[in-house]
Motif scaffolding. Structure first.
Motif, PDB file in Angstrom:
ATOM      1  N   LEU A 110      -5.277  -6.405  -3.528  1.00 54.95           N
ATOM      2  CA  LEU A 110      -3.889  -6.069  -3.193  1.00 54.95           C
ATOM      3  C   LEU A 110      -3.805  -4.686  -2.558  1.00 54.95           C
ATOM      4  CD1 LEU A 110      -2.019  -7.438  -6.350  1.00 54.95           C
ATOM      5  CD2 LEU A 110      -2.107  -8.460  -4.061  1.00 54.95           C
ATOM      6  N   MET A 111      -4.628  -3.763  -3.037  1.00 50.12           N
ATOM      7  CA  MET A 111      -4.677  -2.434  -2.416  1.00 50.12           C
ATOM      8  C   MET A 111      -5.189  -2.528  -0.990  1.00 50.12           C
ATOM      9  SD  MET A 111      -6.181  -0.119  -5.558  1.00 50.12           S
ATOM     10  CE  MET A 111      -6.001   1.432  -4.659  1.00 50.12           C
ATOM     11  N   HIS A 112      -6.175  -3.379  -0.784  1.00 50.22           N
ATOM     12  CA  HIS A 112      -6.721  -3.569   0.563  1.00 50.22           C
ATOM     13  C   HIS A 112      -5.671  -4.152   1.511  1.00 50.22           C
ATOM     14  CE1 HIS A 112      -8.949  -5.242   3.899  1.00 50.22           C
ATOM     15  NE2 HIS A 112      -8.568  -6.455   3.546  1.00 50.22           N
ATOM     16  N   VAL A 113      -4.931  -5.130   1.052  1.00 54.77           N
ATOM     17  CA  VAL A 113      -3.886  -5.749   1.873  1.00 54.77           C
ATOM     18  C   VAL A 113      -2.856  -4.708   2.291  1.00 54.77           C
ATOM     19  CG1 VAL A 113      -1.978  -7.395   1.859  1.00 54.77           C
ATOM     20  CG2 VAL A 113      -4.181  -8.043   0.870  1.00 54.77           C
ATOM     21  N   LYS A 114      -2.548  -3.801   1.404  1.00 48.28           N
ATOM     22  CA  LYS A 114      -1.547  -2.776   1.684  1.00 48.28           C
ATOM     23  C   LYS A 114      -2.039  -1.774   2.726  1.00 48.28           C
ATOM     24  CE  LYS A 114       1.646   0.329  -0.730  1.00 48.28           C
ATOM     25  NZ  LYS A 114       2.024   0.906  -2.035  1.00 48.28           N
ATOM     26  N   GLU A 115      -3.352  -1.500   2.739  1.00 49.97           N
ATOM     27  CA  GLU A 115      -3.907  -0.479   3.635  1.00 49.97           C
ATOM     28  C   GLU A 115      -4.585  -1.060   4.860  1.00 49.97           C
ATOM     29  OE1 GLU A 115      -8.353   0.133   1.698  1.00 49.97           O
ATOM     30  OE2 GLU A 115      -6.677   1.270   0.924  1.00 49.97           O
ATOM     31  N   LYS A 116      -4.587  -2.380   4.990  1.00 42.35           N
ATOM     32  CA  LYS A 116      -5.370  -3.062   6.015  1.00 42.35           C
ATOM     33  C   LYS A 116      -5.019  -2.601   7.422  1.00 42.35           C
ATOM     34  CE  LYS A 116      -6.627  -7.699   7.641  1.00 42.35           C
ATOM     35  NZ  LYS A 116      -6.386  -9.140   7.479  1.00 42.35           N
ATOM     36  N   LYS A 117      -6.072  -2.401   8.236  1.00 46.16           N
ATOM     37  CA  LYS A 117      -5.922  -2.033   9.638  1.00 46.16           C
ATOM     38  C   LYS A 117      -6.137  -3.268  10.521  1.00 46.16           C
ATOM     39  CE  LYS A 117      -5.639   2.324   8.453  1.00 46.16           C
ATOM     40  NZ  LYS A 117      -4.420   3.126   8.604  1.00 46.16           N
ATOM     41  N   SER A 118      -5.575  -3.219  11.717  1.00 44.81           N
ATOM     42  CA  SER A 118      -5.643  -4.379  12.608  1.00 44.81           C
ATOM     43  C   SER A 118      -7.068  -4.666  13.072  1.00 44.81           C
ATOM     44  CB  SER A 118      -4.744  -4.156  13.833  1.00 44.81           C
ATOM     45  OG  SER A 118      -5.155  -2.991  14.542  1.00 44.81           O
ATOM     46  N   THR A 119      -7.928  -3.630  13.118  1.00 41.57           N
ATOM     47  CA  THR A 119      -9.294  -3.822  13.597  1.00 41.57           C
ATOM     48  C   THR A 119     -10.276  -4.023  12.453  1.00 41.57           C
ATOM     49  OG1 THR A 119      -9.597  -1.412  13.608  1.00 41.57           O
ATOM     50  CG2 THR A 119      -8.928  -2.446  15.671  1.00 41.57           C
TER      51      THR A 119
END
Length: 463
Positions: free
Chosen positions: A53-62
């Motif tokens: 969930l933390m990753h989803v919140k910080e995810k970058k387009s690349t």
């Protein structure tokens, strides 16, 4: 109830779960216990979900899911937790006595695996994004010195390697010592060349893979991969192929989804499973395989048969844990050896002067001696660190490893990072595929060597 929290709130929850696992480790029984292992899996699943969930919140387009963190985490899970998961799910077809060294310490060793993997994931939450404006390197860097050095080392390796080793000789015939040393130098200089070349490509916004790397250099990697496939050696093949794949992903800005990654890993697992049991010629020529012979191997009765060969490494993990639990301690051996290996030739020379047995420089050798078999049973990253620095320091160490991998992952996320970070990240990529079932000394040595060489090279040319 909120689904998304701030990073600090998430991190507090993760620390709480990690502490609970640590307490349960000390309370866990000295026997194989399904309820205790199931409890650990439940806590671990909650921990991993929160980190996702933390990753989803910080995810970058690349962002690419094929990166240092995901590879190390998934493979470490397979190595130390796949067969325990089989056990928890009630798989009675597996003979666990083949893989669990001691029933008295197996539950605690599994809790130790959860502690280190959770600490690794927690470490990946600590990172600071590097802005392009903070990158003081803004001009193209000359890469030909490292191209020439790597190719010279490669030719010395290719023309001195013994043919009987290449003819399916891995594990049977020892490779020529000089040629393997040259291959080691080739890998080190090659990673500096790749790192600086990718930096130049990003600086010039060049998305052509072949224009970014010398075709002759790429050919040397492909030939090396074929040579080691012929020798039945996956380790040296992955050493060069993974960084090359990473370079392609970064230059082409290829975003790999989680579904694509799962398919790629499944395909790789199928290939590696058959590659382990059949030589390269058989894989290329035979239309059908004797499935009955393959399925007779007990480990293939796992619920995930195509990763079971990797999962069987839990045996060495439980051997080393049992040794540590019963008093064996190597006093920082893996770190000391890694530092000594930074300078090529120092370790053999030092051991010759001190009249020491070079064989016993790795935890894998001690594990093999403990079991008393005539072949190497290997090691795991978690157990290697455990027997060298102890439980608490291992948990902390995996937290720092997670933080380090997160920093290296920025080569996939940002448009451009420093040339040194590219070099260090590709150096880590040479080891990341087999580190879960290997030792830390080789990782430490190549990263420090390439960091120092790159740093002083840039200073020399005025970069």
């Amino acid at each position: 109830m909120r689904l998304y929290y701030s990073r600090k709130e998430y991190r507090l929850i993760l620390y709480t779960i990690l502490f609970i696992l640590l307490v349960l480790y000390y309370l866990s029984p000295e026997q194989l216990s399904r309820p205790w292992i199931l409890t650990a899996f439940v806590l671990f699943s909650i921990f991993a979900l929160i980190r996702y969930l933390m990753h989803v919140k910080e995810k970058k387009s690349t962002y690419s899911y094929l990166n240092h963190i995901v590879i190390f985490f998934l493979l470490s899970f397979v190595v130390t937790l796949q067969f325990p998961l089989d056990y928890v799910l009630g798989n009675t077809d597996l003979d666990y006595s083949f893989y669990f060294y001691s029933s008295k310490t197996i539950t605690k060793s599994i809790y130790f695996s959860f502690l280190t993997l959770c600490s690794f994931l927690l470490g990946t939450t600590y990172w600071k994004e590097i802005s392009i404006s903070s990158n003081r390197y803004s001009k193209e860097i000359k890469t030909k010195p490292f191209l020439y050095l790597s190719l010279i080392c490669w030719f010395l390796f290719a023309f001195t390697i013994n043919e009987d080793f290449l003819d399916n000789g891995h594990g049977i015939v020892a490779p020529n010592g000089f040629s393997i040393s040259m291959y080691g130098f080739y890998i080190r200089f090659a990673m500096i060349y790749i790192g600086l070349s990718v930096y130049n490509a990003k600086l010039k916004r060049n998305s052509s893979f072949l224009k970014s790397l010398s075709p002759i250099f790429v050919l040397s990697i492909l030939i090396s991969a074929y040579m080691f496939l012929s020798a039945h050696n996956r380790l040296f093949m992955l050493t060069v192929c993974v960084p090359l794949l990473f370079a392609f992903i970064i230059i082409k800005k290829w975003t790999i989804s989680l579904g694509q990654l799962i398919f790629m890993l499944f395909a790789a697992a199928v290939f590696m499973t058959f590659f382990k049991m059949y030589d390269l010629q058989t894989l290329g020529n035979e239309i059908s395989l004797n499935v009955e012979d393959v399925s007779s191997l007990n480990r293939l009765k796992s619920y995930s048969p195509f990763t079971s060969e990797l999962a069987a490494s839990i045996f060495s993990h439980t051997v080393l844990f049992d040794m540590w639990y019963n008093g064996t301690f190597l006093y920082g051996q893996t770190i000391i050896m890694g530092l000594l290996k930074v300078f090529p030739g120092v370790v053999p020379m030092l051991f010759a002067v001190l009249n020491l047995d070079y064989m016993y420089t790795q935890s894998a050798s001690f594990a093999t001696q403990q079991v008393g078999v005539g072949y190497g049973i290997g090691s795991t990253a978690q157990a290697d660190l455990l027997i060298s620095v102890g439980l608490i320091m291992s948990v902390i160490g995996f937290g720092f490893l997670g933080k380090f991998c997160k920093k290296c992952n920025q080569i996939f996320v940002l448009e451009r990072v420093s040339p040194i970070l590219y070099v260090v990240s590709f150096s880590l990529a040479t080891q990341i595929m087999f580190l879960p079932r290997a030792v830390f000394s080789d990782v430490i040595s190549i990263i420090i060597f390439n960091y120092l060489v790159t740093k002083y090279y840039l200073r020399f040319i005025g970069g």
